[in-house]
Motif scaffolding. Structure first.
Motif, short mmCIF file in Angstrom:
data_model
loop_
_atom_site.label_atom_id
_atom_site.label_comp_id
_atom_site.label_asym_id
_atom_site.label_seq_id
_atom_site.Cartn_x
_atom_site.Cartn_y
_atom_site.Cartn_z
N PHE A 88 0.84 -1.19 0.00
CA PHE A 88 0.00 0.00 0.00
C PHE A 88 0.88 1.24 0.00
N GLN A 89 0.33 2.32 -0.53
CA GLN A 89 1.04 3.58 -0.64
C GLN A 89 0.10 4.72 -0.31
N ASN A 90 0.55 5.59 0.58
CA ASN A 90 -0.20 6.79 0.93
C ASN A 90 0.69 8.00 0.69
N ALA A 91 0.18 9.00 -0.03
CA ALA A 91 0.96 10.20 -0.32
C ALA A 91 0.11 11.43 -0.08
N LEU A 92 0.70 12.42 0.57
CA LEU A 92 0.00 13.66 0.87
C LEU A 92 0.90 14.84 0.55
N VAL A 93 0.32 15.87 -0.07
CA VAL A 93 1.02 17.12 -0.28
C VAL A 93 0.06 18.25 0.05
#
Length: 772
Positions: free
Chosen positions: A258-263
């Motif tokens: 799984f991959q979570n990315a926030l900007v």
């Protein structure tokens, strides 16, 4: 008789607590100002905060439990300034000799060279009811899990599941339509039409998850008396820096990633604007029990959030777009062609399963897409009056694919397809002054469902008009809450037989809550709630195969409105070394709606052979409690224990109520190191969870006997640093470390297979701030 028992139960308990804790009352001083300073996010005490009275040029510092006090002050109003490193400063005016107050400071998320000093007094409404929150740090350690799995970490919350990937929260014995799941202030309107319809959202999009047991339902509808799960995106305060976070993970059971990315970035002189983008992806192959692979249980999931906010003078505007889609394989061993075969499956030896691992998703399977768009406009006329307008639209699309014959005309078509569209507009007014707050709202709700290729749920149009009012006020050590809500619900049904029907319901909800601060370390809360809700469409008109839960379900059009009376009581203690939380509840319903097996009935259809379940209503009584206790002898070590039990009795049948969680207990130890000079810090958490055999079940009703009790071992190890060039957090979580073969009573697939075996989750998060 029941009402008398409730009254006596509460009166005796309250009296014992008051008498037993009376010595803990703090002594008053003459003409003074006293209070406690807590953090905004988790309500923990803030020690060594400076409290200053500019007019008198006197100051004090809060103690290790956040308490402060001034004595022998001149009569009149005094301005207080509260400051602490890492928190927003706060200014407020208080009158000497009045009530003891609780002050909340908001944490800062900026670096020390970019501090923008602002403050906000937290409204007292959150203090009236018991709420438990999973905060950002713990959420980071749980990225990649479903909402049902996540909230199970809170005492009194369990889940009903269908296989390894579908979880629905259960709060104090109630689930489904009795629990409101609220994302960004909007109640989720997915297709809660069975155990196999999990909430269509990803908790990784939220920065804070809070479970409120009961009282917040006034705001979100009469269907939410069981509790409310609030998912909040959090503030965007980056001091005009670009801020990003990346979490990558891998789990061994299912060999998934799984991959979570926030900007995100704020802009403007005072951070009056900001935006955030979040993206999550998850994929896994077939899951495994301790003894065999669960064939065709692979899954894929993708979700995202775009959020924008801007403040201009007295106006605040917010726009958000949220999307979620998933594809789930359904365990192949749950779909069987003959009645004899399905009865044999209930007794099938484990050695007969010979599935091989793979990432392919075959039939039976589900595909779900959910979209939520929301616009919010807030106008703050003055310090006392605020108007808020929220418009939201939700589109939910679901496809279910059964095993089909090779001769079928369409090999790629679903056997069941739903389209659910919901529009809602919410206008509210909030009035606030010192010691009192009132909120009144008007809600228009419009929903339509279109069902294709099946008659499981008929087409329908639903309109609902609601008005609610909630009032909070406090005096000295007491705080109160009273809320009322009324709804007019119009339902237009379009059955497949062509005979349209219309139903109209008047729903009503009332709530009364009280909080008493016994001493600096003890407080107690009590909440009484009554709800009358209309039966949902699936409860009345289900008629077909729910292949996700491998069952044939039949509704009852004659079901009446469900009425529930719920009493909850909580006692909370927090001191330097101890924390104790006890929640007790008593629930009575003269017509509780639930789904139940029809004894040993098996239904044979063109889509296969399935166990037969039917919706019905009975006079029931649910009572029980949950607790959490933690002891920290020092800053490094901690011991914790939490557990819950529930006793659910079917008064109509003079027997136990089916499908209720078994007693459970979890204990463990924690160790957190002191932060090193390089900023490194590690923590360890380890302990067992015991779940009892649920022998409190109706005799001869279910298809199989409840499974035996089981004991699972689990743990978590994490390492983090905030001072490295790129701050990071790395964790390893182990589940079912002993690789035990077990079945859980609340898993609908316990009829066919064991629950999940050993699993390790690896997570690595990076946090990056960059200049403009």
């Amino acid at each position: 008789m029941l009402q008398k028992w409730i009254f006596n139960y509460y009166f005796i308990l309250w009296a014992l607590i008051i008498l037993g804790m009376g010595e803990g009352f703090s002594q008053s001083c003459r003409n003074g100002i006293a209070g406690r300073i807590n953090s905004y996010s988790d309500h923990l005490p803030i020690p060594f905060a400076v409290v200053y009275i500019p007019e008198l040029k006197v100051s004090t510092v809060s103690d290790s439990l956040g308490n402060f006090q001034f004595c022998d002050l001149p009569v009149g109003n005094k301005k207080l300034v509260i400051m602490q490193l890492g928190f927003d400063s706060l200014s407020m005016v208080l009158e000497t000799g009045k009530k003891r107050i609780t002050i909340h400071l908001k944490e800062k998320h900026q670096w020390l060279d970019a501090i923008d000093v602002r403050g906000q007094h937290r409204h007292f409404e959150s203090e009236v009811v018991e709420a438990q929150t999973i905060h950002e740090k713990e959420l980071v350690h749980n990225r990649g899990v479903s909402l049902g799995e996540l909230v199970r970490k809170i005492p009194g919350v369990s889940s009903v599941q269908t296989g390894p990937t579908i979880f629905k929260p259960v709060i104090q014995g109630m689930t489904g339509n009795r629990i409101a799941i609220v994302s960004q202030g909007v109640k989720l309107e997915g297709q809660q039409w069975g155990f196999d319809h999990a909430p269509e959202l990803d908790p990784s999009l939220a920065e804070e998850v809070t479970v409120v047991k009961g009282a917040q339902a006034i705001r979100y509808g009469t269907e939410a008396i069981g509790g409310t799960i609030l998912l909040e995106p959090g503030k965007i305060e980056t001091s005009n820096l670009w801020q990003s976070r990346s979490t990558t993970g891998f789990f061994t059971n299912g060999r998934g990633v799984f991959q979570n990315a926030l900007v995100q970035k704020s802009f403007g002189k005072n951070n009056q604007g900001g935006f955030r983008m979040t993206l999550n992806a998850k994929s896994s192959g077939d899951f495994s029990t301790a003894r065999y692979i669960l064939g065709n249980t692979a899954m894929k999931e993708l979700s995202g959030l775009i959020l924008g906010r801007y403040q201009f003078k007295k106006f605040k505007a917010e726009l958000s777009l949220e999307a979620f889609q998933t594809e789930l394989g359904i365990f192949s061993g749950s779909h069987i062609s003959t009645p004899e075969g399905i009865r044999n499956a209930f007794k099938r030896p484990d050695s007969t399963y010979k599935y091989s691992f793979g990432y392919e998703i075959n039939r039976p399977s589900q595909k779900i897409r959910h979209f939520l768009s929301r616009g919010k406009l807030e106008f703050r006329q003055n310090e006392k009056n605020t108007l808020q307008l929220i418009y939201s639209q939700q589109i939910d699309h679901r496809q279910e694919f059964d095993i089909i014959r090779k001769s079928a005309k369409c090999q790629t078509c679903p056997q069941l397809e739903f389209d659910l569209t919901t529009n809602q507009i919410d206008l509210s007014h909030k009035y606030s002054k010192e010691g009192f707050e009132s909120q009144t709202g008007l809600i228009g709700f419009f929903q339509s469902n279109n069902t294709q290729r099946s008659n499981l749920i008929p087409d329908f149009n639903l309109s609902q008009y609601s008005i609610y009012n909630i009032n909070y006020w406090f005096k000295k050590r007491w705080a109160y809450e009273i809320g009322l809500r009324s709804e007019i619900r119009n339902l237009h049904i379009f059955p497949n037989n062509g005979s349209e029907s219309r139903k109209q319901y008047f729903n009503f909800m009332a709530n009364a809550g009280v909080r008493y601060e016994i001493s600096d370390h003890w407080h107690s809360k009590c909440n009484l709630q009554y709800s009358r809700r209309a039966p949902n469409v699936n409860e009345m008109y289900s008629n077909g195969v729910h292949h996700g839960s491998a069952s044939f379900e039949l509704g009852d059009p004659a079901l009446k409105q469900e009425e529930i009376l719920n009493l909850t009581y909580s006692l909370h203690h927090r001191s330097k070394k101890w924390e104790l939380l006890i929640n007790l509840f008593e629930t009575f319903s003269p017509n509780f709606i639930y789904i139940s097996p029809v004894k040993d009935s098996i239904v044979y259809t063109i889509r296969g052979t399935f166990p037969f379940f039917q919706y019905q209503s009975s006079r029931v009584n649910l009572r029980g409690g949950d607790f959490f206790i933690q002891y920290n002898p020092n800053k490094r070590f901690g011991f914790f224990s939490k557990g819950s039990l529930i006793r659910s009795w079917n008064l109509s049948e003079n027997d136990w109520l089916i499908f209720q969680p078994a007693d459970r207990l979890e204990t463990g130890i924690e160790f957190t190191s002191v932060e090193s000079k390089g900023g490194f810090q590690y923590s360890i958490r380890f302990g067992p969870q015991w779940v009892a055999r649920q022998f409190r079940v109706p005799q001869g009703r279910d298809f199989t006997e409840p499974p035996p009790a089981y004991l699972l071992w689990g743990g978590n190890v994490s390492v983090s640093s905030k001072k490295t060039r790129i701050p990071f957090d790395f964790s390893i979580e182990g589940q079912n470390l002993g690789d035990l073969a077990y079945r859980d009573y609340m898993n609908r697939f316990r009829y066919f297979a064991y629950d999940l075996g050993q699993n390790y989750r690896f997570r690595l998060s990076f946090f990056i701030d960059q200049m403009n």
